[in-house]
Each structure stands twice: as structure tokens, then as C-alpha cells.
Design a protein around this motif. Structure first.
Motif, PDB file in Angstrom:
ATOM      1  N   GLU A 388       1.030  -1.309   0.238  1.00  6.81           N
ATOM      2  CA  GLU A 388       0.162  -0.352  -0.022  1.00  6.81           C
ATOM      3  C   GLU A 388       0.830   1.016  -0.040  1.00  6.81           C
ATOM      4  O   GLU A 388       0.663   2.342  -0.515  1.00  6.81           O
ATOM      5  CB  GLU A 388      -0.913   0.056   0.994  1.00  6.81           C
ATOM      6  CG  GLU A 388      -1.965   1.173   1.046  1.00  6.81           C
ATOM      7  CD  GLU A 388      -2.633   1.600   2.797  1.00  6.81           C
ATOM      8  OE1 GLU A 388      -3.223   2.516   2.890  1.00  6.81           O
ATOM      9  OE2 GLU A 388      -2.166   0.583   3.307  1.00  6.81           O
ATOM     10  N   ARG A 392       0.306   3.927  -2.600  1.00  7.91           N
ATOM     11  CA  ARG A 392       0.339   5.788  -2.729  1.00  7.91           C
ATOM     12  C   ARG A 392       1.285   6.198  -2.742  1.00  7.91           C
ATOM     13  O   ARG A 392       1.213   8.038  -3.576  1.00  7.91           O
ATOM     14  CB  ARG A 392       0.111   6.098  -0.924  1.00  7.91           C
ATOM     15  CG  ARG A 392      -1.175   5.574  -0.250  1.00  7.91           C
ATOM     16  CD  ARG A 392      -1.299   5.297   0.970  1.00  7.91           C
ATOM     17  NE  ARG A 392      -2.729   4.456   1.546  1.00  7.91           N
ATOM     18  CZ  ARG A 392      -3.552   5.454   1.273  1.00  7.91           C
ATOM     19  NH1 ARG A 392      -4.120   6.908   0.671  1.00  7.91           N
ATOM     20  NH2 ARG A 392      -4.316   4.807   1.592  1.00  7.91           N
ATOM     21  N   GLU A 401      -5.414   9.906  -6.873  1.00  5.81           N
ATOM     22  CA  GLU A 401      -6.399   9.937  -5.448  1.00  5.81           C
ATOM     23  C   GLU A 401      -5.649   8.644  -4.862  1.00  5.81           C
ATOM     24  O   GLU A 401      -6.785   7.444  -5.711  1.00  5.81           O
ATOM     25  CB  GLU A 401      -7.386  10.360  -5.244  1.00  5.81           C
ATOM     26  CG  GLU A 401      -7.641  10.510  -3.724  1.00  5.81           C
ATOM     27  CD  GLU A 401      -9.202  10.989  -3.301  1.00  5.81           C
ATOM     28  OE1 GLU A 401      -9.655  10.500  -2.387  1.00  5.81           O
ATOM     29  OE2 GLU A 401      -9.676  11.841  -4.524  1.00  5.81           O
ATOM     30  N   GLU A 403      -7.501   5.636  -3.394  1.00  3.68           N
ATOM     31  CA  GLU A 403      -8.289   4.591  -2.137  1.00  3.68           C
ATOM     32  C   GLU A 403      -7.929   3.983  -1.044  1.00  3.68           C
ATOM     33  O   GLU A 403      -6.952   3.229  -1.508  1.00  3.68           O
ATOM     34  CB  GLU A 403      -9.159   3.903  -3.047  1.00  3.68           C
ATOM     35  CG  GLU A 403     -10.283   3.008  -2.650  1.00  3.68           C
ATOM     36  CD  GLU A 403     -11.088   2.650  -3.611  1.00  3.68           C
ATOM     37  OE1 GLU A 403     -12.301   1.903  -2.968  1.00  3.68           O
ATOM     38  OE2 GLU A 403     -10.917   2.089  -4.570  1.00  3.68           O
ATOM     39  N   THR A 404      -8.747   3.865   0.129  1.00  2.58           N
ATOM     40  CA  THR A 404      -8.378   3.061   1.635  1.00  2.58           C
ATOM     41  C   THR A 404      -8.340   2.008   1.515  1.00  2.58           C
ATOM     42  O   THR A 404      -9.352   1.426   0.383  1.00  2.58           O
ATOM     43  CB  THR A 404      -8.726   3.526   2.463  1.00  2.58           C
ATOM     44  OG1 THR A 404      -9.175   5.191   2.540  1.00  2.58           O
ATOM     45  CG2 THR A 404      -8.954   3.593   3.688  1.00  2.58           C
ATOM     46  N   MET A 406      -8.132  -1.851   3.483  1.00  2.00           N
ATOM     47  CA  MET A 406      -7.855  -2.552   4.975  1.00  2.00           C
ATOM     48  C   MET A 406      -7.264  -4.154   5.154  1.00  2.00           C
ATOM     49  O   MET A 406      -7.461  -4.240   3.796  1.00  2.00           O
ATOM     50  CB  MET A 406      -9.238  -2.380   5.902  1.00  2.00           C
ATOM     51  CG  MET A 406      -9.801  -0.881   5.901  1.00  2.00           C
ATOM     52  SD  MET A 406     -11.818  -0.864   6.730  1.00  2.00           S
ATOM     53  CE  MET A 406     -12.198  -2.229   5.913  1.00  2.00           C
ATOM     54  N   SER A 454     -11.771  -1.356  -7.811  1.00  2.00           N
ATOM     55  CA  SER A 454     -11.586  -0.271  -7.725  1.00  2.00           C
ATOM     56  C   SER A 454     -11.013   0.939  -8.198  1.00  2.00           C
ATOM     57  O   SER A 454     -11.086   0.102  -9.629  1.00  2.00           O
ATOM     58  CB  SER A 454     -10.025  -0.131  -6.309  1.00  2.00           C
ATOM     59  OG  SER A 454      -9.899   1.200  -6.977  1.00  2.00           O
ATOM     60  N   SER A 456      -9.489   3.403  -8.816  1.00  2.00           N
ATOM     61  CA  SER A 456      -8.221   3.757  -8.650  1.00  2.00           C
ATOM     62  C   SER A 456      -7.760   3.229  -9.441  1.00  2.00           C
ATOM     63  O   SER A 456      -7.363   2.247 -10.290  1.00  2.00           O
ATOM     64  CB  SER A 456      -8.059   3.558  -7.480  1.00  2.00           C
ATOM     65  OG  SER A 456      -6.054   3.751  -7.571  1.00  2.00           O
ATOM     66  N   THR A 469      -2.288  -4.149   2.592  1.00  2.00           N
ATOM     67  CA  THR A 469      -1.604  -3.175   3.037  1.00  2.00           C
ATOM     68  C   THR A 469      -0.141  -3.265   3.275  1.00  2.00           C
ATOM     69  O   THR A 469       0.812  -4.993   3.046  1.00  2.00           O
ATOM     70  CB  THR A 469      -2.218  -3.202   5.113  1.00  2.00           C
ATOM     71  OG1 THR A 469      -2.402  -5.020   5.361  1.00  2.00           O
ATOM     72  CG2 THR A 469      -3.790  -2.838   4.779  1.00  2.00           C
TER      73      THR A 469
END
Length: 695
Positions: A388, A392, A401, A403-404, A406, A454, A456, A469
């Protein structure tokens, strides 16, 4: 007077009638020669672009364009020659009355058209040759070619253009004059003397045309909002075509007949204007429909090519960063060295590139699992997974941008704008599914994860690029190593904002890497041939023979993809614009020929108005309104179709389509207005001469 003198006098006497025919034919021959010049130019023939595949596609496109222009020319010239025969029916009848036999009359017409066509072809080729250097400069800029194109006249193109157009004129002359009969000419003269019944229309058919248009527009918009099937688009086109034809044939007549019932119908010259409009709408409905439909198609084709040929569109194609180098255990060191060399080269040029290394983990899902089968957004059963934090960093570099995500999730990224648009239209809950995946290859490590599709977007030449992550990545990597899977692979990315401003540097860097890879390929080929010459060889023999060879460098260059897209789009744009210009000239000429074909009939009508005391000013007002409808009504309808198509395109792709709409519509309107004013001036002169011979 012999045949030669008679033919020359006919051409001189009908010069004004033949002028537009001659100019349009010469223009078509000129454009045909331009395409043949591009097709047969040695420099373009050898390497039309940096891509071999693109070069072949460009040659196919140019060849198809030549066929399309030839077919358009055949249809246009055939139509206009038939109009000429109708326009000259009185002259032809006089020849028959004077005793000229039909076969001799056919001979006169055949030679006239063949001579005119040959002169138009030679003129068109001559203009093309005079404009060759300018055209080659334009082609070089439009197609973004790095080398200048030398002036030349390809004999293949010259011969092909001359042969095709002379053949077209001879073909039209032969078949059109063969169908000519004296009785038909006499009947055409008498036909004008018969009273014409008022056109009929039915309200159901009239409003059916409008309903079909609305349904066609709705179908096109439906396609824009869902892109899973081409059926709504095809249905929308068919409904729009049918609605256009029915509207011109029925709704226009229905509307004009309703206007006749209004009290204002008897004011001024409205009675004359509307009454004549009704007959003209019926007579010209097919022509209006054809021009409106064809013009809208040409508008949309040119604007779409302008949009996809723009730098803004080309820049979003290909990878998201300036360079991507894929590596594995076998070529990691060489790839790292090459990335550092490119970074140093760019820094010497004054740029500040960012370089980072990304390690990946491979995972796969079972395609037979019900979860995979039931996932409506399923694209691939394998994933190349990155951390991740590195995801980023790349997204920050390219200005997107992130995306989040988990723990327990795999974020599958979009690789193109179509996928991104599709996923943006649904909620996150609708685009995620629970999968069972296996890490690595035959490791037996199973994981239950939530796969999130996503919007993204990150394109790095990896299909199924995904993100987890950092904690999950390190945990999975440790588990793979514990199972003995120590294989390493990934990519090194390099990016700098000015990637499109350094073509010379990028081309030099890419040329060096391509040359190095070419040497490696050549050595592998030599080793393969040597081993194949033996009776047999083992895998150990292959490894021993290739152990000292440098590894092949796998890379992708954003500028290289950008350049190839620009070249491909530029070629298509040039073809589309030239084809569109041919069509627009032909459309305007068809209106011109149709207008002057009825000159005798309109002249007799206005002569009657003159006898009744209608002033020249009032007659000109009636004519002006009729001509405005004739020249601009199909254009207005075409622009409405064009606006609907551009709105739908704007929904599909985030491009400044309205900018192209304004440019194309403005240029065409200027051309149409100038052409209208010229034709109006000439037509008024001709009508006044017939209406009042004493002046």
C-alpha cells in the motif's frame, strides 16, 4: 458545323452549369491524389510510424480511403450527370427536332462528359502536385514524424489517380447515354406543363418521425450510460435515420400545411413562400434526408478523430509513469543499473526524476469457485500484489487519489478509463466479493480475502495489478519464504512531470535499449541455430551456452506509447478530415445542381409572378427564404444530431468535445454561408433574366 465544333460550343455555352461540376470533380481528384501520394511516398512506405503494426494499419487506412473516395466520386458524378441531362432536356429535344439521330446525340454527350472529366482530373492532379510540399509538411506535423518528407511525385499515385477518374467519367458517360431515348426527352419537356397535385401528409406519420428521433436519441444516451452492449447504439442510429427521413417527408409538409390555415398566411408574400415550400419539401425530402444524415456522420467522425487525436487523449493511453522496468531474479541487477543510468541522464538535462523499486507477490483464485463466477466485475483470476505504501507513492507522483484499503482486502486497480468509469457508477459494497486465493505457485497457502474492484486507475503493464496493506504484504511474504518460495520479481518505475517535453532524450535512451535488446536477440538466435544443428541437446547445454549472455531488458516508455498513439490518431485524423472535406464539397454541389436543375420551371413560375405584378423585391424575398431552407435546414438537423452524439461522447470520455463541436460547426457554417451567398447571387440573376426578359 461538325461534331467537334458542336461539342466545343456546348461546353462554352454551358460553362456556368458545368463550373461547379468541374470544380467538385477536380477537388475529388486532388484529394485522391493526396492519399495516393501518402500511400506511395517512399519514406512513408518504409516507415510510416515508429510501430510496424501501426504502419501496416495506416497503409490499410489510406487504401480504404482511396476506395471510399472513388465510390463517393462515382455516386456523386453519376447523380450530377443525370441532373445535367435533365437540365439540358430542352437543348437535347431541339437537337432531335433538327434531325440529329439518337446515337449521334449520345456520342456528343459521351465526348462532352469524357472531355470535361479528363480536364477535371488533370486539373486536380496538377493542383495536388503544386500543393505537394505544403501537404507533406502538414502530414509530417499531423502524424508527428521525426524526419522531414522530401518533395516527390510518385508515378504510381499519378497513374492510379488519372486511370481511376478517367475510367469513372467514361463509365458514367457510357451507361447514362445508353439509357437516353428521344421519347424520354420529349416527355420530360411536357412533364413541366402538367399541374402538380399538392403533397399529402398524415398526422400519425408526421409525429412518428419525431417520436423515432426522440427514441433514437434516448437509445444513444442509454448506450453512453451502460457500455456492455453495442445494440443500443446501433438501434439508436437506425431510429435516428428513420426519424430523419420520415420527418422530412411527412412532418415538414404537415407543419407547412398547418401554417397555411393560419390567418397570417395571406399577409405579404407568405402565401407564395409557404405554398412553394410545400412542393419543394416534397421534391427534395430525399435529398435533405441524405445530406442531413451524411453531414452528421461526417461531423461526428471528424470530431471523434480530433478528440482521440489530441494530446490530452493520447497522454492517458499507455502506462501511468514515464518508465517501467520489469525485473526478476535473473535480471534485477542489470535493470537497476539501467534505471540509474536513465535517472542520471535526465538529471544532467536539468530534470528531477523520481525512481522507486516495487516488489510483487503473485496470487491466484480458482476460476471454478462460485464466488468468482458470481462476481459481475470479475476480470482476472490472478493478481500481482504490491504494498500500500508504494501504491500511495506512485499515485502521489502521478497526481491521482489513492483509495483506502484495510487488512484482509485486496484492492484490484483499474488499468483503463473504461474500467474506471464502470466502477465509479456503483458503490463500494457492490464491487467487492469474498474470494479464496492461493499465494505463489503450488505453495498450498490459502487465504480468504475480500477482493475490492477499485476505480483507482494505475496502468503499469500488469493485468490484475492489486494492492494490500504493508502488514498483510509482509505477512504473506514471510509465509511464502517459510514454504521455500524465495522467488523475487517486480518492477522499477521512473517518472518526471516533463516526460513529454524531452523527445530527443527519450528517443536516444529508447534507441540504446532497443539496440541492446536486438543484440541479445541476435545472439540467442545464433545459439539456437547452433544447438539445433546438433542431433540433440539438453537443457543443461542450453544453460551453459547462454550463461554469459546479458539479460533481455523489459521496459515500457510512456512517451513511446504516447508517440505511437499520436501518430496513429494523426493518420486517422488526416484521413477523416480529407474524407469529410470531400463529402462537404459533394453535398454542397448536390444542392447547387438540384437548384439549377429546376431553373426553367422556377423561371416560368416567377415570370408568371412578374406578369401578375409581383415586384422583384418581393420575388427575391420568396426566393431567399426558399434557398435558406434548402441550404440550412439539413445543416440544422445535422447539427442537432451532432450535438446529441457529442453529449453522449462526453458522458463516455472525459474530453473537451464541445470545443471540437464549436470548431467544426463554425467552419462548416462559414463555408455554407459563403457558398449560399454565391449561389443566391447567381440564382437571382438567372431567375430575373427569365422572369423579366425585357431587362
Amino acid at each position: 458545323m461538325n461534331f467537334r465544333q458542336l461539342i466545343i460550343r456546348n461546353l462554352r455555352g454551358n460553362f456556368r452549369t458545368y463550373a461547379a461540376y468541374f470544380v467538385s470533380s477536380a477537388f475529388a481528384a486532388m484529394v485522391f491524389y493526396i492519399f495516393s501520394l501518402l500511400l506511395f511516398h517512399p519514406q512513408l512506405e518504409e516507415n510510416l510510424s515508429n510501430s510496424g503494426t501501426l504502419s501496416e494499419l495506416a497503409k490499410v487506412g489510406l487504401s480504404v480511403a482511396l476506395v471510399v473516395i472513388a465510390l463517393l466520386s462515382l455516386l456523386f458524378l453519376w447523380y450530377t450527370f443525370v441532373v445535367f441531362l435533365k437540365r439540358r432536356k430542352r437543348d437535347l429535344a431541339i437537337y432531335l427536332i433538327l434531325g440529329i439521330e439518337e446515337k449521334d446525340l449520345r456520342k456528343i454527350l459521351f465526348v462532352e462528359n469524357a472531355l470535361l472529366g479528363t480536364c477535371a482530373t488533370v486539373t486536380g492532379i496538377g493542383l495536388g502536385i503544386l500543393l505537394t510540399k505544403l501537404l507533406l509538411l502538414i502530414a509530417q506535423n499531423v502524424m508527428y514524424l521525426t524526419e522531414g518528407l522530401k518533395f516527390m511525385v510518385p508515378m504510381e499515385g499519378l497513374g492510379l489517380t488519372f486511370g481511376i477518374y478517367v475510367f469513372i467519367f467514361l463509365l458514367i458517360s457510357f451507361f447514362s447515354t445508353r439509357a437516353l431515348q428521344g421519347e424520354q426527352i420529349i416527355s420530360l419537356i411536357k412533364e413541366n406543363e402538367k399541374p402538380r397535385p399538392e403533397p399529402k401528409s398524415h398526422w400519425a406519420l408526421a409525429f412518428s418521425g419525431i417520436i423515432l428521433l426522440v427514441a433514437g436519441y434516448g437509445s444513444v444516451f442509454y448506450f453512453s450510460y451502460q457500455t456492455y452492449s453495442m445494440l443500443p447504439l446501433m438501434l439508436g442510429v437506425l431510429l435516428t435515420v428513420a426519424g430523419t427521413i420520415l420527418s422530412f417527408h411527412q412532418f415538414s409538409v404537415f407543419l407547412l400545411k398547418r401554417l397555411k390555415k393560419r390567418p397570417t398566411f395571406l399577409r405579404g408574400t407568405r402565401m407564395l413562400t409557404i405554398s412553394e415550400w410545400i412542393f419543394r419539401m416534397r421534391d427534395n425530402a430525399a435529398m435533405y434526408s441524405l445530406i442531413a444524415i451524411s453531414t452528421s456522420v461526417a461531423f461526428v467522425g471528424i470530431s471523434v478523430m480530433l478528440a482521440i487525436g489530441s494530446s490530452s487523449f493520447s497522454s492517458i493511453q499507455g502506462i501511468s509513469v514515464a518508465y517501467v522496468f520489469t525485473w526478476s531474479d535473473t535480471n534485477y541487477r542489470e535493470t537497476e543499473i539501467k534505471a540509474d543510468q536513465i535517472k542520471n541522464t535526465l538529471e544532467e538535462e536539468g530534470y528531477h526524476p523520481v525512481v522507486d523499486e516495487v516488489q510483487l507477490i503473485w496470487a491466484s483464485a480458482n476460476m471454478d469457485d462460485s464466488e468468482v463466477i458470481n462476481d459481475r466485475y470479475y476480470m482476472t483470476n490472478s493478481f500481482s500484489i504490491m504494498r500500500e505504501s508504494q501504491y500511495r507513492q506512485i499515485m502521489t507522483q502521478i497526481g491521482e487519489e489513492a483509495e483506502t484499503i484495510m487488512d484482509g482486502q485486496i484492492l484490484e486497480l483499474s488499468s483503463n478509463y473504461s474500467r474506471r468509469k464502470e466502477l465509479l457508477e456503483v458503490t463500494k459494497n457492490d464491487r467487492q466479493s469474498l474470494y479464496s486465493i492461493e499465494l505463489g505457485s503450488d505453495t498450498g497457502i490459502k487465504k480468504e480475502v475480500t477482493v475490492v474492484h477499485s476505480p483507482s486507475m494505475l496502468s503499469l503493464d500488469y493485468f490484475g495489478l492489486a494492492v494490500v496493506t504493508d502488514h498483510t504484504f509482509e505477512e504473506w511474504q514471510a509465509q511464502l519464504q517459510s514454504q521455500g518460495d524465495n522467488s523475487r520479481f517486480g518492477f522499477i518505475w521512473l517518472d518526471y512531470p516533463q516526460w513529454s517535453e524531452t523527445p530527443e532524450v527519450v528517443n536516444q535512451i529508447n534507441a540504446e535499449m532497443d539496440k541492446s535488446n536486438e543484440v541479445v536477440n541476435q545472439k540467442y538466435d545464433e545459439i539456437t541455430q547452433e544447438l539445433d544443428s546438433r542431433d540433440s541437446y539438453s537443457e543443461a547445454d542450453w544453460e551453459e551456452a547462454t550463461k554469459d549472455l546479458p539479460p533481455y531488458l523489459h521496459y515500457s516508455s510512456k512517451y513511446q506509447v504516447f508517440q505511437e498513439n499520436r501518430q496513429g490518431n494523426g493518420i486517422i485524423l488526416m484521413i477523416t478530415v480529407l474524407l469529410g472535406s470531400v463529402f462537404f464539397i459533394f453535398s454542397a454541389s448536390i444542392i447547387y445542381f438540384r437548384l439549377f436543375a429546376d431553373l426553367d420551371k422556377d423561371g416560368a413560375y416567377h415570370h408568371s409572378l412578374h406578369i401578375l405584378g409581383v415586384s422583384p423585391k418581393e420575388r427575391h424575398n420568396v426566393l431567399r427564404r426558399q434557398l435558406q431552407v434548402m441550404y440550412f435546414l439539413p445543416t440544422v438537423v445535422a447539427m442537432i444530431h451532432f450535438a446529441v452524439a457529442m453529449t453522449a461522447l462526453r458522458i463516455l470520455v472525459e474530453l473537451p468535445v464541445w470545443q471540437y463541436y464549436g470548431v467544426i460547426a463554425s467552419l462548416f457554417l462559414i463555408f455554407q454561408i459563403v457558398f449560399y451567398l454565391i449561389c443566391q447571387y447567381r440564382y437571382f440573376q438567372q431567375i430575373d433574366r427569365i422572369a423579366d426578359p425585357t431587362e
